[in-house]
Design a protein around this motif. Structure first.
Motif, short mmCIF file in Angstrom:
data_model
loop_
_atom_site.label_atom_id
_atom_site.label_comp_id
_atom_site.label_asym_id
_atom_site.label_seq_id
_atom_site.Cartn_x
_atom_site.Cartn_y
_atom_site.Cartn_z
N GLU A 154 24.93 -53.34 54.20
CA GLU A 154 23.99 -53.30 53.08
C GLU A 154 23.16 -52.02 53.09
O GLU A 154 22.84 -51.48 52.03
N GLN A 155 22.81 -51.55 54.25
CA GLN A 155 21.99 -50.34 54.31
C GLN A 155 22.75 -49.13 53.74
O GLN A 155 22.19 -48.33 52.99
N GLU A 156 24.02 -48.99 54.11
CA GLU A 156 24.81 -47.88 53.59
C GLU A 156 24.97 -47.98 52.08
O GLU A 156 24.77 -47.00 51.34
N LEU A 157 25.32 -49.17 51.58
CA LEU A 157 25.52 -49.34 50.15
C LEU A 157 24.22 -49.15 49.39
O LEU A 157 24.21 -48.55 48.30
N ARG A 158 23.12 -49.62 49.95
CA ARG A 158 21.83 -49.45 49.28
C ARG A 158 21.46 -47.96 49.20
O ARG A 158 20.95 -47.48 48.18
N GLY A 159 21.73 -47.22 50.25
CA GLY A 159 21.48 -45.79 50.21
C GLY A 159 22.32 -45.08 49.15
O GLY A 159 21.83 -44.19 48.45
N TRP A 160 23.59 -45.49 49.03
CA TRP A 160 24.43 -44.91 47.98
C TRP A 160 23.85 -45.18 46.60
O TRP A 160 23.80 -44.27 45.75
N CYS A 161 23.41 -46.38 46.36
CA CYS A 161 22.90 -46.75 45.04
C CYS A 161 21.64 -45.97 44.69
O CYS A 161 21.47 -45.51 43.55
N VAL A 162 20.75 -45.81 45.65
CA VAL A 162 19.51 -45.07 45.38
C VAL A 162 19.82 -43.60 45.14
O VAL A 162 19.27 -42.97 44.21
N ASP A 163 20.70 -43.03 45.94
CA ASP A 163 21.01 -41.60 45.80
C ASP A 163 21.74 -41.30 44.49
O ASP A 163 21.50 -40.25 43.87
N ILE A 164 22.63 -42.19 44.06
CA ILE A 164 23.37 -41.90 42.83
C ILE A 164 22.46 -41.99 41.62
O ILE A 164 22.61 -41.23 40.65
N VAL A 165 21.47 -42.88 41.65
CA VAL A 165 20.50 -42.93 40.55
C VAL A 165 19.67 -41.66 40.53
O VAL A 165 19.38 -41.11 39.45
N ARG A 166 19.31 -41.14 41.70
CA ARG A 166 18.54 -39.90 41.75
C ARG A 166 19.35 -38.74 41.19
O ARG A 166 18.85 -37.93 40.39
#
Length: 924
Positions: A397-409
């Motif tokens: 979950e931590q890796e996927l959550r980081g992907w989601c935040v970075d792609i929105v940025r």
């Protein structure tokens, strides 16, 4: 004797019998796959099957090299590329090994240049084997694949486009150009039906995603025996389902025979123990059952044909993930995802990969190799691997959550109205897609699909779409770079000579170079080199912002945009043609001028380029003499406009810079004068020769006439050629009238009379625009006809009624645009001088052609008046000049007194009074 795979073979055959409605060949295929695995494992020389750019293959290679520590590694790579491998130390991966040939001997000339590339990435099993062999003392690396010469020998049909897998479009994808790509360990299915079947049942979009889900992830943590058996099994499956009796199938089998022949030759020559060797090849080739495959004594060798006499040049060129994807037809972003997976796997497994010392961008820490472990007897690992459920990682979950935040940025920076709600939606959609596709954890492909669905929606407002942003987020398109020490001499010379600019030319950004040649004259050498590079390289590699290079021009300030970092490949390939850029330019100019299809216009362009970019009078004279030869041998006049324009420019240059014209210029003028005089009657009646070409011929003859006559030409040849011309098309008829007027056989009043007859004939009026086009083209050879052309158009507009004029105007405009676009400005300037400049002046304005009168006697100057009277009073000088030119004539009888000087003075009293005042003899 029972084997380790008997139980698996019986199990698969039993499953095939239960499938009664299956294909009849199914039992043979399933049993054959097991036999292929058993056969590969029985080979005394260990075969290591790989797939190119596969992180699982690279991890398995690192583990196996540390366990086995082989003394000899046989690698599936073109054998003549071996000297390039040591230069990888000076590069930043990915790069590509390249073989290049521009001068062919044994291949069709029209297919030149030939180019072969083999890309190398840091996360590939091949690079791990290369780094281990080059960095470990006592280890020998032997390349055993066919040479680059055999690559093209074995192609079914040599052509100008030698079968590249993919055609690149963007600058990043164009790093490999049109080179033939060598894929080491290619495991892609050979026909569309199998690939479509696998993608459909695997619920994936493309082959790269299928391979990642069903091969990469399960084999990432597998032991050596399991990895090896599974890879051979996959290679056997694709091999048995691939279409046989094809050119590619035959080429693959010949490659396998070739490689094993080289291996047996090396074993016999060195006497090395097979147990200390490792053969790295594609899984497709590992499952081969040919008679010539194997290292056993007595195995028949393959007869290797000799290479052709083609001279191959070798070097390294920069590569990139997108270039590899475009070259081999992979899904966009797949190589970048593989590189990210490789780095993540290294962190997870804590493996230390093999890297070359001094590798740019490499790791700094190095560990010594542990002692080799004892070899275990291979056992059946396939049964457990195929029957048991795959061991999949849970959701991170931590890796996927980081992907989601970075792609929105990233999306917000690119103009998308993304928010935290979109990040949550991407997170949940990724998990949903992974579950629908039977995955325990979302892969980068699931995440990319979810991001496109939740952010992009219907419109792309930014410069990059969301899928491209995901590729950047997951690793981006890594671009390699060839180091200075690995560059050919020409490329190093270019970097050294541009060093005074003070720019970092290795950067992959556009850099601005400002050259003040007046304040810093030492930068003139850099300016000269930049202009040569501008000529040799693509337009976007070296682009002038301020400054130009033309004959007669000299700039004291220049500004350049340099993008050599992203066009390093083109600079490197220049090094295959010569040692310096000047040598390459000279070779290209000679090649262009002596090409079998070269024309005089091409040779003149080479002459001009040699004057602009090379200070070589010898080369310029050779090219000029070649232009004379080509002009004399031409049988068409298609290039007459280009020839005229270029020879005028060259003559003007020599007249302003040299004390005398060079010999080739004098020969070109005399040969051109005789050549065009000979071709003129034929060109006037030839339907393929356009009016523009005939006008250019006349322009050459009339503008070069004085120069040609001074070199010994005869004017009677031109007069005879004009008299022998009998054109039929209206435009060429007008050109002939203009030529006759220039020669003096058709005075201007007669020309007006003929044009008036054309306008008076209703049958000719529709074709009158063609006559006008001919007269406009005549402005090239007879520029003094500009007032007459304006008069002709004005007369037509005045005399033609609207029902005739209005349908006639569109035809006139299209005709002038198609046939005389470059001469219309001359006509426009003449009209501006003829017509009044204001509306008020139009009321009192009278056209010059209307003010002269209409009677022939009024328009004709009395033969005893003006200059003629002066010549008549001194006939000796005129007779001497006429005899010198070979134009004897008789003096006409004097006119009556009413047309003599007395009548002239009476008709123009103001002029007579002015003359008397000028000589100091006032009128009585």
């Amino acid at each position: 004797m029972s084997g380790p795979f008997d139980a698996l073979r019986d199990q698969l055959l039993g499953a095939a019998e239960e499938l009664g409605d299956g294909p009849a060949a199914l039992p043979e295929i399933l049993a054959g796959m097991v036999d292929d695995v058993d056969h590969a494992l029985r080979e005394p020389l260990e075969i290591f099957p790989v797939c190119h750019h596969s992180p699982a293959s690279a991890l398995a290679m690192v583990r196996r090299l540390r366990e086995k520590q082989p003394k000899v590694i046989y690698l599936e790579l073109c054998e003549d590329m071996a000297p390039l491998l040591t230069e990888l130390r000076n590069c930043r991966l990915p790069v590509a090994l390249q073989a290049f040939a521009s001068e062919l001997d044994g291949f069709p000339v029209e297919s030149a240049p030939l180019s072969v590339i083999a890309p190398i990435t840091g996360g590939s099993a091949e690079y791990q084997a290369i780094a281990y062999a080059l960095e470990t003392p006592g280890v020998e690396l032997v390349l055993v694949d066919r040479s680059t010469d055999h690559v093209f020998q074995w192609q079914p049909a040599m052509s100008a486009e030698p079968d590249p897998v993919g055609s690149a479009g963007t600058p990043e994808e164009d790093l490999h150009g049109d080179a033939v790509g060598l894929e080491i360990g290619d495991l892609r299915p050979r026909f569309a039906e199998l690939e479509e079947h696998l993608l459909h049942h695997g619920r994936v979009r493309h082959w790269s995603e299928w391979w990642d889900q069903y091969v990469e992830q399960p084999l990432a943590g597998a032991d050596h025996d399991t990895y090896r058996q599974v890879m051979v099994l996959i290679g056997s499956l694709f091999r048995r389902l691939a279409p046989q009796n094809t050119a590619r199938w035959d080429s693959d089998e010949d490659r396998e025979r070739y490689m094993w022949t080289r291996i047996r030759q090396h074993l016999a020559a060195t006497g090395v123990d097979r147990a200390d060797c490792l053969y790295v090849c594609g899984a497709f080739h590992a499952a081969s059952r040919l008679a010539e495959v194997g290292s056993a004594d007595g195995t028949p060798d393959f007869e290797i044909t000799p290479r052709t006499a083609t001279k191959w040049l070798y070097g390294l060129i920069p590569s990139s993930h997108s270039a590899i994807e475009a070259q081999f037809g992979l899904a966009p972003g797949s190589v970048s995802i593989a590189a990210a997976t490789w780095q993540k796997s290294l962190t997870k497994t804590r493996l230390t990969p093999f890297e070359l010392a001094g590798q740019k961008g490499g790791r700094k820490t190095r560990k010594a190799l542990p002692p080799p472990t004892a070899e275990a007897v291979p056992a059946d690992q396939l049964t457990g691997f195929l029957s048991g459920p795959p061991t999949l990682d849970g959701l991170d979950e931590q890796e996927l959550r980081g992907w989601c935040v970075d792609i929105v940025r990233l999306a917000r920076r690119s103009g998308y109205l993304a928010s935290t709600a979109d990040a949550i939606a991407i997170f949940e959609t990724s998990i949903l897609l992974a579950g629908m596709r039977g995955r325990a954890r979302p892969t980068p492909y699931d995440f990319s699909d979810a991001a496109v669905t939740c952010i992009e929606k219907d419109v792309v407002p930014g410069r990059r779409d969301v899928r491209r942003l995901c590729e950047i987020l997951l690793g981006g398109d890594r671009v390699g770079q060839v180091g200075y020490d690995a560059l050919p001499p020409l490329a190093r010379d270019v970097y050294d000579r541009l060093a005074p600019l003070g720019l970092n030319l290795e950067q992959r950004t556009i850099q601005r170079a400002l050259l003040d040649l007046a304040a810093k004259p030492e930068l003139a050498a850099c300016s000269q080199l930049l202009w040569v590079l501008r000529y040799l390289l693509p337009d976007h590699a070296v682009r002038p912002v301020i400054g130009s290079r033309r004959l007669g021009e000299k700039h004291v300030q220049e500004s350049w945009d340099l993008d050599l970092g992203r066009h390093q490949r083109t600079v490197i390939e220049l090094g295959y043609e010569g040692v310096t850029v000047e040598q390459v330019l000279e070779q290209r100019l000679r090649r262009a001028a002596w090409d079998p299809k070269a024309t005089a216009a091409v040779a003149l362009k080479a002459v001009e380029d040699s004057l602009l970019f090379l200070a070589s009078p010898r080369l310029t004279d050779e090219l000029g003499n070649r232009a004379v030869e080509l002009l004399a041998a031409e049988r068409t006049v298609d290039d007459a406009p280009v020839v005229l324009r270029r020879i005028r420019r060259l003559l003007a240059h020599y007249r302003s810079t040299a004390p005398a014209l060079p010999g080739w210029c004098r020969r070109f003028v005399t040969e051109g004068y005789a050549h065009y005089c000979t071709m003129l009657p034929t060109a006037f009646v030839d339907g393929e020769a356009g009016v523009r070409q005939v006008g250019a011929m006349l322009g050459f003859l009339f503008s070069m006439e004085s120069l040609a006559l001074s070199f010994g030409c005869d004017r009677a040849q031109l007069e005879l050629a004009v008299r022998q011309s009998h054109p039929e098309s209206p435009a060429k008829v007008a050109l002939l009238w203009a030529a006759e007027h220039q020669l003096g056989s058709m005075p201007l009043p007669e020309l007006r009379t003929r044009v008036g007859e054309l306008l008076a004939n209703p049958l000719v009026v529709p074709a009158f625009p063609q006559y006008v086009s001919g007269f406009v083209q005549a402005l090239e050879p007879v520029p003094r006809l500009a007032p007459f052309v304006v008069e002709t158009l004005s007369t037509a507009f005045a005399r033609l009624p609207d029902p005739v004029l209005l349908p006639w105007l569109p035809n006139l405009i299209t005709t002038l645009r198609a046939q005389a676009a470059e001469l219309v400005p001359v006509l426009t300037r003449e009209a501006g001088r003829t017509f009044p400049g204001s509306l008020a002046a139009l009321d009192d304005w009278t056209a010059p052609w209307n003010a002269r009168g209409t009677s022939p006697t009024a328009a004709r100057v009395a033969p005893t008046s003006g200059a003629f009277a002066f010549l008549a009073e001194h006939p000796a000088t005129t007779d001497a000049v006429a005899d010198l030119l070979g134009c004897p004539g008789e003096w006409p009888l004097p006119e009556p007194a009413t047309a003599g000087p007395a009548a002239l003075l009476t008709d123009f009293p103001d002029t007579a009074a002015a003359i008397h005042l000028l000589v100091g003899s006032p009128l009585a």
